[in-house]
Design an enzyme around this catalytic site. Structure first.
Site, PDB file in Angstrom:
ATOM      1  N   ASP A   1      -3.337  -1.445   9.964  1.00  0.00           N
ATOM      2  CA  ASP A   1      -3.386  -1.417   8.497  1.00  0.00           C
ATOM      3  C   ASP A   1      -3.981  -2.697   7.911  1.00  0.00           C
ATOM      4  O   ASP A   1      -4.220  -2.770   6.708  1.00  0.00           O
ATOM      5  CB  ASP A   1      -1.966  -1.258   7.922  1.00  0.00           C
TER       6      ASP A   1
ATOM      7  N   MET B   1       4.961   0.636   3.768  1.00  0.00           N
ATOM      8  CA  MET B   1       4.168   0.097   2.667  1.00  0.00           C
ATOM      9  C   MET B   1       3.295  -1.075   3.098  1.00  0.00           C
ATOM     10  O   MET B   1       2.771  -1.820   2.264  1.00  0.00           O
ATOM     11  CB  MET B   1       5.101  -0.320   1.525  1.00  0.00           C
TER      12      MET B   1
ATOM     13  N   SER C   1       1.475  -6.181   7.244  1.00  0.00           N
ATOM     14  CA  SER C   1       0.008  -6.169   7.323  1.00  0.00           C
ATOM     15  C   SER C   1      -0.624  -6.841   6.109  1.00  0.00           C
ATOM     16  O   SER C   1      -1.631  -7.549   6.232  1.00  0.00           O
ATOM     17  CB  SER C   1      -0.511  -4.730   7.402  1.00  0.00           C
TER      18      SER C   1
ATOM     19  N   PRO D   1       9.684  -3.901   0.296  1.00  0.00           N
ATOM     20  CA  PRO D   1      10.753  -3.651   1.267  1.00  0.00           C
ATOM     21  C   PRO D   1      10.205  -3.577   2.692  1.00  0.00           C
ATOM     22  O   PRO D   1       9.077  -3.126   2.913  1.00  0.00           O
ATOM     23  CB  PRO D   1      11.349  -2.313   0.817  1.00  0.00           C
ATOM     24  N   VAL D   2      11.014  -4.045   3.632  1.00  0.00           N
ATOM     25  CA  VAL D   2      10.618  -4.069   5.048  1.00  0.00           C
ATOM     26  C   VAL D   2      10.975  -2.716   5.674  1.00  0.00           C
ATOM     27  O   VAL D   2      11.988  -2.109   5.324  1.00  0.00           O
ATOM     28  CB  VAL D   2      11.358  -5.232   5.760  1.00  0.00           C
TER      29      VAL D   2
ATOM     30  N   ALA E   1       9.278   0.123   5.367  1.00  0.00           N
ATOM     31  CA  ALA E   1       9.159   1.123   4.311  1.00  0.00           C
ATOM     32  C   ALA E   1       7.915   1.995   4.445  1.00  0.00           C
ATOM     33  O   ALA E   1       7.775   2.987   3.744  1.00  0.00           O
ATOM     34  CB  ALA E   1       9.136   0.429   2.950  1.00  0.00           C
TER      35      ALA E   1
ATOM     36  N   LYS F   1       0.848  -1.215   0.000  1.00  0.00           N
ATOM     37  CA  LYS F   1       0.000   0.000   0.000  1.00  0.00           C
ATOM     38  C   LYS F   1       0.873   1.250   0.000  1.00  0.00           C
ATOM     39  O   LYS F   1       1.994   1.245   0.522  1.00  0.00           O
ATOM     40  CB  LYS F   1      -0.976   0.011   1.177  1.00  0.00           C
TER      41      LYS F   1
HETATM   42  O1  C5P Z   1      -1.591  -1.101  14.803  1.00  0.00           O
HETATM   43  P1  C5P Z   1      -0.133  -1.192  14.574  1.00  0.00           P
HETATM   44  O2  C5P Z   1       0.519  -2.209  15.479  1.00  0.00           O
HETATM   45  O3  C5P Z   1       0.246  -1.409  13.152  1.00  0.00           O
HETATM   46  O4  C5P Z   1       0.480   0.218  14.972  1.00  0.00           O
HETATM   47  C1  C5P Z   1       1.855   0.420  15.195  1.00  0.00           C
HETATM   48  C2  C5P Z   1       2.026   1.630  16.085  1.00  0.00           C
HETATM   49  O5  C5P Z   1       1.601   2.799  15.399  1.00  0.00           O
HETATM   50  C3  C5P Z   1       1.179   1.594  17.343  1.00  0.00           C
HETATM   51  O6  C5P Z   1       1.866   0.995  18.398  1.00  0.00           O
HETATM   52  C4  C5P Z   1       0.924   3.060  17.613  1.00  0.00           C
HETATM   53  O7  C5P Z   1       2.038   3.605  18.279  1.00  0.00           O
HETATM   54  C5  C5P Z   1       0.899   3.678  16.250  1.00  0.00           C
HETATM   55  N1  C5P Z   1      -0.451   3.921  15.713  1.00  0.00           N
HETATM   56  C6  C5P Z   1      -1.241   4.895  16.275  1.00  0.00           C
HETATM   57  N2  C5P Z   1      -2.486   5.144  15.767  1.00  0.00           N
HETATM   58  C7  C5P Z   1      -2.942   4.458  14.695  1.00  0.00           C
HETATM   59  C8  C5P Z   1      -2.156   3.451  14.117  1.00  0.00           C
HETATM   60  C9  C5P Z   1      -0.898   3.209  14.637  1.00  0.00           C
HETATM   61  O8  C5P Z   1      -0.851   5.552  17.243  1.00  0.00           O
HETATM   62  N3  C5P Z   1      -4.163   4.744  14.211  1.00  0.00           N
END
Ligand code: C5P
Length: 291
Positions: free
Chosen positions: A139, A102, A106, A97-98, A100, A12
């Site tokens: 995501d 993207m 997820s 890519p890791v 990134a 994405k």
């Molecule tokens: O949900 P995910 O584990 O991918 O999110 C990674 C980090 O990004 C979370 O720990 C949080 O710090 C931040 N985040 C956030 N608000 C969002 C999505 C992600 O604060 N809507």
């Protein structure tokens, strides 16, 4: 033995990313225009009936345990169907890519959810799969179907958008990655900021106006990048020098992409930018996936 299922896991890109505030659960309230691109990983899954989950990949250093969202997806799915004997052999052919921005991890998790849903004769519709996805990461709900979407809230409130106009996308992933947590912290410390013109961007997409869309690419995280990551700005200048109509960092970086209306210009740019970045991809936007 169960048959192998292959799912394509598209990457994405964020055309816009805005942070509106904080949600009661501590996450941030976001508004993002998200697009899938043809660049993607292949996720091969063979279901098992002994509850074991094995993961392999062409990147030997990727975590193979629950830290890998693809493994987490199997656990979430089997709990949801109430069958803890469901396991899987997973092979990830990584191209995205890791680190990134993207959604590589997820989109792998979303591919696992789709594959297991298919394997178990589709007990869940797309909305329910997105709900399961949210248990894995913010995501993942978007990645269940991908395509052209406005993502709001934590990332799970998804509205369909028109497809972007025909164009070519060049993505560069610099050698460094950026800490997502650090950028969210910096955003919290800053009270006023420039915001993306999300309605204007959507209108340009509706009108198939490539230049209008490219002009409105905007990511609020670029404004809070640490000083030592000026490279992102330099990379954007190089994109514009190469004839990109617009350029922006995706997610919390570090990948930057540019939009071109001309294939030859995009191809030349990807060669030139290869001098600064090892990972350069020439790709295009793709529509959503049927589940
Ligand atoms: O949900 P995910 O584990 O991918 O999110 C990674 C980090 O990004 C979370 O720990 C949080 O710090 C931040 N985040 C956030 N608000 C969002 C999505 C992600 O604060 N809507």
């Amino acid at each position: 033995m169960a048959e192998k299922i292959r799912e394509r896991a598209y990457a994405k890109l964020n055309l816009t990313l805005d942070v509106l505030g904080k949600l009661p659960n501590g996450y941030h309230d976001l508004a993002m225009v998200m697009e899938s691109v043809e660049l993607g990983d292949d996720v091969d899954i063979t279901a098992r009936n002994d509850g074991e989950i094995h993961l392999n990949s062409n990147l030997p250093w990727l975590p193979k345990d629950g830290r890998n969202l693809a493994v987490e997806a199997v656990k979430v799915f089997r709990t949801a169907i109430g069958d803890e004997s469901l396991g899987a052999d997973i092979y990830l052919r990584k191209r995205i890519p890791v680190g990134a921005g993207m959604a590589g991890g997820s989109t792998n998790a979303a591919a696992v959810l789709r594959a297991l849903n298919r394997y178990t004769n589709r007990p869940f519709n797309a909305d329910r799969l997105r709900e399961l996805g949210l248990k894995i990461g913010s995501d993942v709900p978007y990645c269940v179907c991908g395509g052209s979407r406005l993502a709001e809230g934590q990332g799970e409130i998804l509205s369909p958008l028109p497809m972007p106009p025909e164009c070519h996308v060049v993505i560069c992933k610099p050698g460094f990655s950026i800490s997502t947590g650090e950028l969210f912290k910096k955003i919290d410390e800053r009270s006023s900021r420039i915001r993306p013109d999300t309605p204007g961007l959507i209108a340009a997409m509706e009108q198939k106006d490539v230049a209008g869309m490219a002009r409105r690419l905007y990511n609020v995280f670029e404004d809070v990048l640490p000083r030592n990551l000026r490279e992102v700005g330099e990379l954007k200048s190089r994109f514009l020098d190469q004839g990109a109509l617009g350029t922006v960092m995706t997610g919390t970086g570090s990948a930057v992409f540019g939009i071109f209306d001309d294939y030859d210009k995009a191809a030349d740019a990807s060669v030139e930018l290869g001098e600064y970045c090892r990972d350069v991809f020439l790709t295009k936007f793709v529509d959503e996936i049927e589940i």
